[in-house]
Design an enzyme around this catalytic site. Structure first.
Site, PDB file in Angstrom:
ATOM      1  N   TYR A 129       0.868  -1.179   0.000  1.00 45.33           N
ATOM      2  CA  TYR A 129       0.000   0.000   0.000  1.00 45.33           C
ATOM      3  C   TYR A 129       0.903   1.227   0.000  1.00 45.33           C
ATOM      4  CZ  TYR A 129      -3.580   3.076   2.203  1.00 45.33           C
ATOM      5  OH  TYR A 129      -4.464   4.067   2.532  1.00 45.33           O
ATOM      6  N   GLU A 133       4.842   9.395   1.673  1.00 43.90           N
ATOM      7  CA  GLU A 133       5.994   9.892   0.901  1.00 43.90           C
ATOM      8  C   GLU A 133       6.982  10.536   1.863  1.00 43.90           C
ATOM      9  OE1 GLU A 133       4.680  12.403  -2.254  1.00 43.90           O
ATOM     10  OE2 GLU A 133       3.442  10.806  -3.127  1.00 43.90           O
ATOM     11  N   SER A 138       1.687  12.155   7.861  1.00 45.86           N
ATOM     12  CA  SER A 138       0.345  12.359   8.420  1.00 45.86           C
ATOM     13  C   SER A 138      -0.496  13.218   7.476  1.00 45.86           C
ATOM     14  CB  SER A 138       0.453  13.058   9.771  1.00 45.86           C
ATOM     15  OG  SER A 138       1.200  12.254  10.654  1.00 45.86           O
ATOM     16  N   TRP A 167       8.626   4.192   3.525  1.00 46.66           N
ATOM     17  CA  TRP A 167       8.136   3.279   4.579  1.00 46.66           C
ATOM     18  C   TRP A 167       7.035   2.360   4.083  1.00 46.66           C
ATOM     19  CZ3 TRP A 167      11.818   4.713   7.528  1.00 46.66           C
ATOM     20  CH2 TRP A 167      12.023   6.031   7.914  1.00 46.66           C
ATOM     21  N   ARG A 250      -8.165   0.673  10.501  1.00 52.18           N
ATOM     22  CA  ARG A 250      -7.673   1.057  11.828  1.00 52.18           C
ATOM     23  C   ARG A 250      -8.060   0.029  12.870  1.00 52.18           C
ATOM     24  NH1 ARG A 250      -8.506   7.501  10.874  1.00 52.18           N
ATOM     25  NH2 ARG A 250      -6.507   7.752   9.828  1.00 52.18           N
ATOM     26  N   GLN A 286       1.053  -7.942  45.690  1.00 52.46           N
ATOM     27  CA  GLN A 286       0.067  -6.979  45.193  1.00 52.46           C
ATOM     28  C   GLN A 286       0.715  -5.773  44.498  1.00 52.46           C
ATOM     29  OE1 GLN A 286      -2.173  -4.857  48.101  1.00 52.46           O
ATOM     30  NE2 GLN A 286      -4.075  -5.909  47.566  1.00 52.46           N
ATOM     31  N   GLN A 345       9.363  -4.760  32.551  1.00 51.27           N
ATOM     32  CA  GLN A 345       9.583  -4.492  33.985  1.00 51.27           C
ATOM     33  C   GLN A 345       9.230  -5.727  34.811  1.00 51.27           C
ATOM     34  OE1 GLN A 345      10.891  -1.691  34.854  1.00 51.27           O
ATOM     35  NE2 GLN A 345      10.704  -1.691  37.072  1.00 51.27           N
ATOM     36  N   GLU A 372      -0.607   3.642   9.999  1.00 56.73           N
ATOM     37  CA  GLU A 372      -2.065   3.778   9.802  1.00 56.73           C
ATOM     38  C   GLU A 372      -2.635   4.971  10.582  1.00 56.73           C
ATOM     39  OE1 GLU A 372      -3.011   2.400   6.871  1.00 56.73           O
ATOM     40  OE2 GLU A 372      -4.941   2.348   7.895  1.00 56.73           O
ATOM     41  N   GLY A 373      -1.844   6.005  10.728  1.00 60.25           N
ATOM     42  CA  GLY A 373      -2.288   7.197  11.467  1.00 60.25           C
ATOM     43  C   GLY A 373      -1.716   7.180  12.868  1.00 60.25           C
TER      44      GLY A 373
END
Ligand SMILES: Cc1cc2nc3c(=O)[nH]c(=O)nc-3n(C[C@H](O)[C@H](O)[C@H](O)COP(=O)(O)OP(=O)(O)OC[C@H]3O[C@@H](n4cnc5c(N)ncnc54)[C@H](O)[C@@H]3O)c2cc1C
Length: 563
Positions: A129, A133, A138, A167, A250, A286, A345, A372-373
C-alpha cells in the site's frame, strides 16, 4: 442499521484461528523468531505459506464472489489479534496485502475487483500500500507523486507515474502495489506491478521493531500503466477511497495492539508464578500485580470491547466509522504499548534480554501507534468529530450518553455503568468549559480532549460488554477469556480510571489553558462531580485483587470467590 451482511460462522472462524496457531507453533518457534529478528530478515517463504495454499489466510479477507471465504470485520479482528500474538512483523506483511488491495475492494471497477481480488485468493499475490511519501506522512494532502495522462487520438490510454514513496510495508517483496498519485483530477490510486520499467525499491529499512516485515522506499520514474490501472476508472477519488476503509483498517491495527499487549502479558503472567523473590512468587505480591499486570489487562479489555462493537457495526452494514476506528486504534495501541513495556519491567533483568521475548514484543508493538495514522492524528480525528456532536446537541451529547449508562446501571448494578455515567457527564462539562473559554484554539487542548473521549467511550463499551455477557447475549464469535463476573470487575476498574482521568485531567487542562477563573473554580469542580468520582474509587483494590486471582487461577470458579 441493516442485517448482518458478512462473516464466517463461529466454527469456521475457530478452526481458522486454530490452524494459524498450530502453524506458528510448528514453523515459528521463539528461537526462529529471535534469529530472524537479529538478522533483520523477512521470512518470505513463511509469508507465502500463510497467504497461499498452505494456510490460506488471504481467503478470509476476500469476498466469496472472488474465490475467498468472505470474512467480516469481526473475523478479521480475531485473525489480526492472533497474528500479532505470533509476530507483528509477519502480521504486518500479511496485512499489507489487504491494505494494498483495499482501494480496489472499495473503489475498484467490477473488472478490477474480479481480476485482482481473484488473483490474491487463488495465487496468493502479495500487495503493498503506497501512500506515504518522504514529505507527506500524516498530511497526505502534501502528496507529490504525479500521474500524467498519456493520450492517443484524444483518449487517455494510460498514465506515467513519477515520485517516491517512503516506509512501504512489503515494499521490496510485493507482486503488486497500489500507489497514490496526483492525477489532473486529483489524488488517485493506481495499480503498479513489480518489475515495471522505471519502478524500483530501496533496501529494507533497518528498523527498531517488526524486523520480520520488509519495509522499503519506492521510486517511480515515468512508470507507465494502462488506463485500466486507475482504481475505479475515475480520477480524484483516491482520498475518498482511502477514507472509506479507515474504520476497517484502523480496527485491524487496533487488533495488532491488542495482540501485542496480550502476547507480552501472557509471558509476564506465567513468569511471575515461578520467580521467587523475598520468599514467595512475584504473582503473590500486590504491588507487582496491581501495577504491572492488572491495569493493563483492564485497558486492553476495554479496547477489545470497543473493537468488538465497531467490528459488529461494520458487519451490520454501517460505514463511515472512521472516528470509531480511530478510537479503537488509539486505545488498543496505546494500551498494547504500555502493557508490553510493563511486561519488560515484570521480568526484571531477564525482560531486558532478547531471550525472554518481551523486549522484542515491545519493539514490535511500538509501530502500532505510528502507522495507519499516529496516535496524535487519532486524537485529532476523534476530538474534531465529537466536538461537532457537542456543538450540534448544545452540549448534551455526552450528558445523553451518561443517562443511558445510568439506566444500564439500574438493570446491571455490578458493571460499573454508574461510574461510566460520571465520566460521561464530566466529559460533557469539560467540553462545555472548553467551548465557553474558546480553548480549542489551543491544539493541545483539542488533542487532550481526544484522549478523554476515547477513554470514556471505551469504558462505556466495556460496561455494555460485561452486561451482555451476563445476559448471555454477547456475539457468539466474541473472544472469551473472562467470565461475566471477571468482566464486570474489569469494567469497574476501568470505569474508575476513566472517571478520574476525565475529571482530573479535564480540570487540569481547562485551568491550564486559562479557561477557569478563581471565582468559577468551585462551580466547575462541582459540575465535574469530583467528590462522587473520588467516592467511586471505593472497592478498587478488592476488584484488582479479584482480577489478579482470576489471572493466576486462584478463584474457585463455581463460587466466584477468591481462594
Ligand atoms: C514500519 C513502517 C511501516 C509502514 N508501512 C506503510 C505502508 O505500508 N504504506 C504507507 O503508505 N505508509 C506506511 N508507513 C508510514 C506511516 O503510516 C507513517 O510513518 C505515519 O503515517 C506517520 O507519518 P510520518 O512518518 O511522515 O510522520 P509525521 O507525519 O512527520 O509525524 C511525526 C510526528 O508528528 C506528529 N504530527 C504530525 N502531524 C501533526 C499535527 N498536525 N499536529 C500534531 N502533531 C502532528 C505525529 O503524530 C508524529 O508524532 C509505515 C511506517 C513505518 C515506520
Amino acid at each position: 442499521m441493516t442485517a448482518t451482511v458478512s462473516g464466517l460462522d463461529k466454527t469456521t472462524l475457530e478452526l481458522s484461528l486454530k490452524s494459524i496457531k498450530d502453524f506458528a507453533k510448528d514453523r515459528l518457534p521463539d528461537e526462529k523468531l529471535r534469529e530472524l529478528d537479529a538478522r533483520d530478515e523477512c521470512p518470505l517463504e513463511i509469508v507465502h505459506a500463510m497467504c497461499g495454499d498452505e494456510l490460506g489466510i488471504q481467503l478470509l479477507m476476500i469476498p466469496e464472489e472472488f474465490g475467498g471465504m468472505g470474512g467480516g470485520a469481526f473475523d478479521v479482528y480475531r485473525l489480526c489479534e492472533e497474528l500479532a500474538r505470533i509476530d507483528l512483523g509477519i502480521a504486518t506483511s500479511v496485512l499489507a496485502t489487504f491494505l494494498g488491495s483495499d482501494p480496489i475492494r472499495v473503489g475498484g471497477t467490477p473488472e478490477q475487483q474480479k481480476y485482482w481480488l481473484t488473483r490474491i485468493a487463488e495465487n496468493g499475490l502479495l500487495f503493498a500500500y503506497g501512500a506515504t511519501e518522504p514529505a507527506a506522512g500524516s498530511d497526505l494532502a502534501a502528496l507529490r507523486t504525479t500521474a500524467k495522462p498519456v493520450s492517443e487520438n484524444g483518449r487517455v490510454i494510460g498514465y506515467k507515474i513519477s515520485g517516491s514513496k517512503q516506509w512501504i510495508s512489503n515494499g521490496g517483496v510485493a507482486d503488486a502495489y497500489t500507489i497514490l498519485a496526483n492525477a489532473p483530477g486529483g489524488p488517485s490510486w493506481f495499480i503498479v506491478e513489480k518489475g515495471a520499467p522505471g519502478f524500483i525499491h530501496g533496501r529494507p529499512e533497518d528498523k527498531h521493531g517488526i524486523r520480520l516485515s520488509n519495509t522499503a522506499a519506492l521510486s517511480l520514474d515515468d512508470v507507465y500503466v494502462d488506463a485500466n490501472r486507475l482504481v475505479g476508472g475515475v480520477e480524484g477519488l483516491g482520498l475518498v477511497q482511502a477514507q472509506a476503509v479507515f474504520g476497517y483498517t484502523r480496527l485491524t491495527v487496533a487488533a495488532f495492539g491488542l495482540g501485542g499487549g496480550w502476547a507480552a502479558l501472557d509471558r509476564a503472567i506465567p513468569y511471575s508464578t515461578e520467580r521467587i523473590q523475598a520468599g514467595s512468587p512475584l504473582s503473590e505480591k500486590q504491588g507487582y500485580t496491581h501495577k504491572l499486570i492488572v491495569p493493563h489487562v483492564a485497558r486492553l479489555e476495554a479496547s477489545r470491547a470497543y473493537i468488538e462493537e465497531i467490528a459488529g457495526r461494520i458487519d451490520s452494514g454501517e460505514s463511515s466509522l472512521h472516528t470509531e476506528g480511530a478510537i479503537a486504534k488509539y486505545m488498543a495501541t496505546e494500551a498494547g504499548n504500555l502493557a508490553a513495556d510493563a511486561s519488560i519491567q515484570a521480568l526484571g533483568g531477564y525482560g531486558y534480554t532478547h531471550e525472554y521475548m518481551v523486549e522484542k514484543i515491545k519493539r514490535d508493538v511500538r509501530i502500532t501507534t505510528i502507522y495507519e495514522g499516529t496516535s496524535e492524528i487519532m486524537e485529532m480525528t476523534i476530538s474534531r468529530d465529537r466536538w461537532q456532536s457537542h456543538l450540534k446537541t448544545r452540549g448534551q451529547h455526552y450528558h445523553e450518553q451518561g443517562r443511558v449508562f445510568e439506566a444500564l446501571h439500574s438493570r446491571h448494578p455490578s458493571v460499573g455503568a454508574n461510574v461510566v455515567a460520571l465520566a460521561l457527564h464530566g466529559l460533557a462539562e469539560v467540553m462545555e468549559k472548553v467551548r465557553l473559554g474558546r480553548l480549542t484554539r489551543y491544539q493541545h487542548i483539542l488533542l487532550r480532549l481526544g484522549e478523554l473521549i476515547a477513554y470514556a467511550e471505551c469504558a462505556g463499551s466495556l460496561a455494555r460488554r460485561a452486561a451482555l455477557l451476563s445476559e448471555g447475549q454477547l456475539n457468539e464469535k466474541a473472544h472469551r477469556r473472562f467470565d461475566a463476573m471477571a468482566l464486570a470487575a474489569l469494567s469497574r476498574i476501568f470505569a474508575r480510571e476513566t472517571a478520574r482521568t476525565v475529571a482530573e485531567e479535564g480540570l487540569a487542562w481547562a485551568v491550564g489553558a486559562g479557561g477557569v477563573s478563581d471565582a468559577d473554580m468551585p462551580a466547575f469542580e462541582t459540575s465535574l462531580g469530583l467528590p462522587a468520582v473520588h467516592r467511586a474509587q471505593a472497592g478498587l483494590i478488592s476488584d484488582m485483587d479479584y482480577i489478579a486471582d482470576v489471572l493466576y487461577d486462584r478463584v474457585d470458579k463455581r463460587a466466584g470467590v477468591s481462594a
